[in-house]
Design an enzyme around this catalytic site. Structure first.
Site, PDB file in Angstrom:
ATOM      1  CB  THR A   7       3.918  -3.900   8.693  1.00 38.11           C
ATOM      2  OG1 THR A   7       2.415  -4.037   8.810  1.00 38.11           O
ATOM      3  CG2 THR A   7       4.239  -2.739   7.572  1.00 38.11           C
ATOM      4  N   GLY A  36       0.623  -1.141  -0.005  1.00 39.16           N
ATOM      5  CA  GLY A  36      -0.129   0.009  -0.005  1.00 39.16           C
ATOM      6  C   GLY A  36       0.915   1.160  -0.076  1.00 39.16           C
ATOM      7  CG  ASN A  59       8.753 -10.508  14.496  1.00 40.68           C
ATOM      8  OD1 ASN A  59      10.005 -10.676  14.274  1.00 40.68           O
ATOM      9  ND2 ASN A  59       7.936 -11.439  14.166  1.00 40.68           N
ATOM     10  CB  THR A  87       8.247  -7.842  11.381  1.00 43.56           C
ATOM     11  OG1 THR A  87       8.032  -7.657  12.635  1.00 43.56           O
ATOM     12  CG2 THR A  87       7.767  -9.643  10.843  1.00 43.56           C
ATOM     13  NE  ARG A 118       8.514  -6.117  24.926  1.00 36.46           N
ATOM     14  CZ  ARG A 118       7.608  -6.835  25.651  1.00 36.46           C
ATOM     15  NH1 ARG A 118       6.556  -6.096  26.080  1.00 36.46           N
ATOM     16  NH2 ARG A 118       7.786  -7.978  25.976  1.00 36.46           N
ATOM     17  CB  ILE A 138      -0.251  -3.047   4.918  1.00 29.63           C
ATOM     18  CG1 ILE A 138       0.749  -2.492   5.736  1.00 29.63           C
ATOM     19  CG2 ILE A 138      -1.684  -2.681   5.187  1.00 29.63           C
ATOM     20  CD1 ILE A 138       0.781  -0.553   5.575  1.00 29.63           C
ATOM     21  N   GLY A 177       7.370   2.015  11.328  1.00 26.49           N
ATOM     22  CA  GLY A 177       7.307   1.574   9.810  1.00 26.49           C
ATOM     23  C   GLY A 177       7.879   2.761   8.849  1.00 26.49           C
ATOM     24  CD  GLU A 178       4.349   6.575   7.839  1.00 30.31           C
ATOM     25  OE1 GLU A 178       4.102   7.148   6.501  1.00 30.31           O
ATOM     26  OE2 GLU A 178       4.003   6.868   8.710  1.00 30.31           O
TER      27      GLU A 178
END
Lengths: 196, 724
Positions: free
Chosen positions: B460, B232, B616, B619, B613, B458, B690-691
């Site tokens: 992630t 996305g 994972n 990922t 924290r 998506i 993520g960004e």
């Protein structure tokens, strides 16, 4: 006024060729030149996919990709660009990697087609599939079936001699999530396993 | 039992994704569905004066051609629907590639051919599509989502005038497109006044909100299903006209309709990163402390939408600077509406982090040291101490691993064969959002757990992180946990945009699972046929699917037995609203520039991030790998080219809009994490992330190119021609 699309171009090319009516089992190489392609003319063809012979009725302009996805329900193969740029639709045709959006279904009669659904041996995943999970070689998964099919062929071709060679020979498959380092690691790992 | 949260756990959806079993929106079989294909406007500004569909309708298989005359009148929806108009409600054309007709046919090929046969006449006016050609000067648009477009702190002009050292520079970047591998797709199926959508959506509930509003229906009348998303990057966060129009076509024809956008159509229908310019003026002391920042940015706006999507949060907040003046201006252009694209703050951050590099050379201070000297200990707006911020640790970790101390402070100092070698660095930071989320966790009579919430994966790793959290909270193997998401019928949860997913959902999943665990323990200790009968609930621990008495380990039971005897599943729900915030990090880059060809390779990257924290490791590392390569695309290749005369995108494909391929990605990327739980987080100590790991990459590459060659490029992308 009417713009030429890939399909109208194919149609006009066939008209100038003035060929005979479609033969149900036209040989692949001669097919494009010898066949009179009417836009909505359907052909009854048989495709051999993942070891099963499947009868399918397709318009002659239907790509192998759309035949797999829309007619045979094999949606594991993905459509990313429909013009051979992204590699998401990569399948094996007689063991070679082919972008299924760039080949017509009618041209692939008599060939052995393998899609991502046909790679595992029952519950046992193919070493490339295992390696992709182990190395986290995907995120969204949109390109993954194409990457995996490409990787299987890449190993078979012997293009896995070094990470650099894998990087080059896997560059026909875009990964927008960009797990490229993990894809290289997975292909290298699987190559070792396949050769054992 | 070892906790799964925080470890490198393999994706639980891995098998589905490597076997082709994962069904994405366009993979869902919907019997009887018609295939739709759009006819798009070929002019950028004007109106439709005629539509001749006769040739299309004569084409075999074509069932209907719908135009603005055929569609029901719809309500223009609000956020997250941008554009402020719906196409095919009248004859107005606001940009090239706006839907003007929908062809519906039995097969994809027929619909596509039919669309090529529709003849549309236009009355067209000369468009303006790039900032340089704008008709009007730039202006300050009204606030978007209550965010001000002008921010002041102290007296920036006076401080700049009195600064010991001043720097002024202009930075710019081209229009970019998201290009997820999966094209946007909608399948709409009505049952009376109820609508089901199989949708490529980053927000199933947001899609429900927008579509129900368009049709004047209650939200519950619309169900949006998206168990998998083929990428996305922000493109599928907003809801775009094609979704509403496909549903409208299905309503008119009383048949299910499937639309898959072509790659080219995604260049005008689904948002992009706006063309952008930035004017920065910075004042500092001779020792490098920032005293004033004045920034005016200019973003490309569309004819119908004046929201600014690329904000300069890092200019405002990243470094300690008492005097600040930031203005977000825009110019109206005849282009499709832009939107959020992965790491919107990257756009301005390139300028800030390049300017700091320029300042470091001007002052003769190491660029990392310059950033340390301006480290913000306090929130620049509120003055509150920033607790849980470990950016200085990131600097230390990554600099050490990269070997930054060995950097030669001269340009052009290192040559290796035909290539100049340079090192560059930049701080990384991005805001993350957090949205209220409810999760439900059910332990079935088979002892297996089901987590349900209307969030999305998506790519992630949402499925996996949910499964880790539930497995830990219940004390069951991860293989006994199933996560069900991507369906608006599930308990309401946040969209997967703005780095918000993990920050939004982790707390509610954890609390629901803990409540379910407590309920099962209560059942066991109250059940005369359990070995735990009569024990205090606090004396029972759970591990690997077992309930065990902590002092007498012979007294044990299992989830399966306890819930099985009870005869019905145990379900608990929880709702948590986490707070929004920032994540931080740093990126160090080695780039090689070919002396004669000007081509750039990024050969080595080291990052360190402070994301609270780490849920994972695997990922999280995936997000960094992706971010680094997105940064390379942003810095070196991606740009959408417009024909300034007719307003069309010249390169709406993947062979001329270049995105990084495998060989473009750096062979070595080391990804380090501070991994300290954020005390302010109610998402188990995690923050959104993520960004963040793109934001510094373009500047770090540009800074490395400068170090390698002495050439400073301030306009992205840094294509070969700019280095020749």
């Amino acid at each position: 006024m009417a713009e030429h699309t890939r399909r109208t171009v194919l149609k006009s090319a066939a008209v100038t060729a003035g060929g005979a009516a479609l033969a149900a089992r036209a040989p692949a190489a001669a097919g494009a030149a010898a066949v009179s392609i009417q836009p909505a003319q359907t052909a009854e063809i048989t495709l051999s996919v993942n070891g099963r012979r499947r009868a399918v009725s397709v318009e002659t302009r239907v790509t192998l990709l759309d035949a797999l996805r829309e007619r045979l329900g094999l949606t594991g193969t993905k459509k990313g660009c429909d013009r051979g740029e992204c590699g998401a639709c990569t399948v094996l045709v007689d063991g070679e990697r082919v972008k299924s959006c760039l080949t017509l279904a009618v041209m692939r009669q008599g060939s052995e087609i393998t899609t991502v659904e046909g790679l595992a041996d029952g519950d046992r995943l193919h070493p490339v599939q295992e390696a992709f999970i182990r190395h986290d070689a995907f995120q969204c998964g949109g390109c993954t079936p194409g990457q995996i099919m490409s990787a299987v062929a890449c190993i078979e071709e012997g293009h896995t001699g070094s990470d650099e060679e894998i990087r080059q020979w896997m560059s026909g498959n875009l990964c927008r999530c960009a797990c490229y380092q993990n894809i290289v690691a997975a292909v290298a790992d699987a190559a070792g396993e396949v050769r054992r | 039992m070892t906790e799964l949260v925080g470890r490198s756990v393999a994706r639980v959806d891995g098998r589905a994704k490597v076997t082709g079993a994962a069904r994405y929106a366009a993979d869902q079989p919907v019997p009887g569905a018609l295939q739709a294909f759009f006819v798009l406007s070929t002019v950028a500004r004007g109106e439709v004066v005629s539509i001749d569909a006769s040739a299309a309708l004569a084409h075999p298989g074509v069932v209907a051609v719908l135009t603005h005359r055929d569609l029901p009148r719809l309500t223009v929806p609000a956020f997250p629907y941008f554009r402020r108009f719906l196409p095919m409600q009248d004859t107005a054309v606001h940009h090239v590639g706006q839907p003007v007709a929908i062809v519906l046919a039995t097969t994809v090929e027929q619909a596509q051919e039919g669309a090529a046969l529709v003849a549309v006449g236009y009355r067209a006016a000369q468009p303006r599509v790039v900032i340089e050609d704008a008709r009007e000067p730039s202006y300050l648009p009204p606030p978007f989502r209550n965010l001000p477009n002008e921010i002041r702190r102290g007296d920036a002009e006076t401080a700049l005038a009195g600064a010991e050292v001043r720097l002024e520079a202009r930075y710019s970047s081209a229009t970019r497109h998201h290009n997820p591998i999966e094209p946007h797709t909608t399948t709409a199926q009505w049952d009376g006044d109820r609508l089901t959508l199989h949708e490529s959506a980053q927000g199933v509930l947001a899609t429900r909100t927008v579509v129900s509003a368009a049709f004047g229906l209650p939200p519950e009348a619309v169900r949006v299903v998206a168990p998998y998303l083929g990428g996305g990057f922000g493109a599928k966060g907003p809801v775009w006209p094609h979704t509403v129009l496909t549903a409208a076509a299905a309503r008119v024809l009383r048949r299910p309709v499937r639309l898959v956008l072509s790659r080219a159509q995604m260049y005008t229908l689904t948002g992009h990163r706006a063309e952008y310019r930035q004017h920065l003026r910075i004042g500092a002391t001779r020792t490098g402390e920032l005293t004033s920042i004045i920034e005016t940015s200019t973003a490309q706006l569309s004819a119908t939408e004046e929201s600014v999507f690329n904000r300069s949060d890092s200019t405002v907040e990243l470094y300690a600077c008492p005097n600040l003046h930031v203005r977000y201006e825009g110019v109206r252009l005849d282009v499709a509406t832009s939107s959020y694209m992965r790491s919107p703050e990257t756009t301005s951050h390139f300028g800030l982090e390049t300017a700091l590099d320029e300042l470091s050379w001007q002052l003769g201070i190491d660029p990392l040291e310059l950033r340390r000297r301006n480290h913000a200990e306090f929130d620049q707006e509120t003055g509150e101490r920033l607790t849980g911020k470990h950016l200085l640790d990131c600097y230390a970790l990554a600099a050490d691993r990269f070997g930054w101390a060995a950097r030669l402070p001269r340009t052009g100092a290192t040559k290796d064969g035909d290539e100049y070698v340079g090192w560059g660095m930049a701080t990384e930071t991005h805001t993350f959002n957090a949205m209220p989320s409810t999760a439900s966790v059910t332990v079935g009579v088979d002892g297996k757990a089901l987590a349900q919430l209307a969030t999305q994966d998506i790519g992630t790793g949402t499925y996996t992180v949910i499964s880790q959290i539930v497995a830990d909270a219940l004390g069951v193997p991860i293989t006994d946990v199933q996560a069900q998401i991507g369906d608006s019928a599930l308990p309401p949860a946040g969209m997967s945009v703005a780095s918000a997913t993990i920050a939004s959902i982790s707390g509610s999943v954890d609390q629901a699972a803990r409540a379910a665990r407590a309920a099962v323990v209560d059942l066991a200790v109250a059940d005369p046929s359990s070995a735990l009968f009569g024990a205090a609930a606090s004396e029972v621990e759970t591990s690997n699917g077992h309930l065990v008495h902590v002092r007498d380990r012979q007294r044990r039971d299992t989830y399966r037995a306890v819930v099985g005897r009870a005869g019905r599943p145990v379900q608990r729900t929880a709702t948590v609203l986490n707070k929004a915030g920032h994540s931080y990090g740093v990126v160090f880059v080695e780039a090689r520039v070919h002396a004669r060809l000007g081509s750039v390779r990024v050969t080595r990257v080291v990052t360190a991030h402070d994301i609270g924290r780490v849920m994972n490791r695997r990922t999280a590392r995936g997000q960094v790998l992706g971010g680094v390569t997105w940064g390379i695309g942003h810095a070196l290749m991606e740009h959408t080219v417009f024909d300034r005369n007719i307003g069309r995108v010249v390169n709406p494909n993947l062979s001329t809009y270049l995105v990084p391929v495998n060989a473009d990605a750096p062979p070595v990327v080391e990804t380090l994490f501070v991994d300290k739980p954020d005390p302010a987080s109610t998402a188990m100590g995690a923050r959104g992330f993520g960004e963040t790991p793109i934001t510094g990459v373009p500047a770090a590459i540009g800074n490395a190119i400068y170090h390698a060659t002495g050439r400073r490029v301030r306009d992205l992308p840094i294509t070969q021609d700019k280095l020749l």
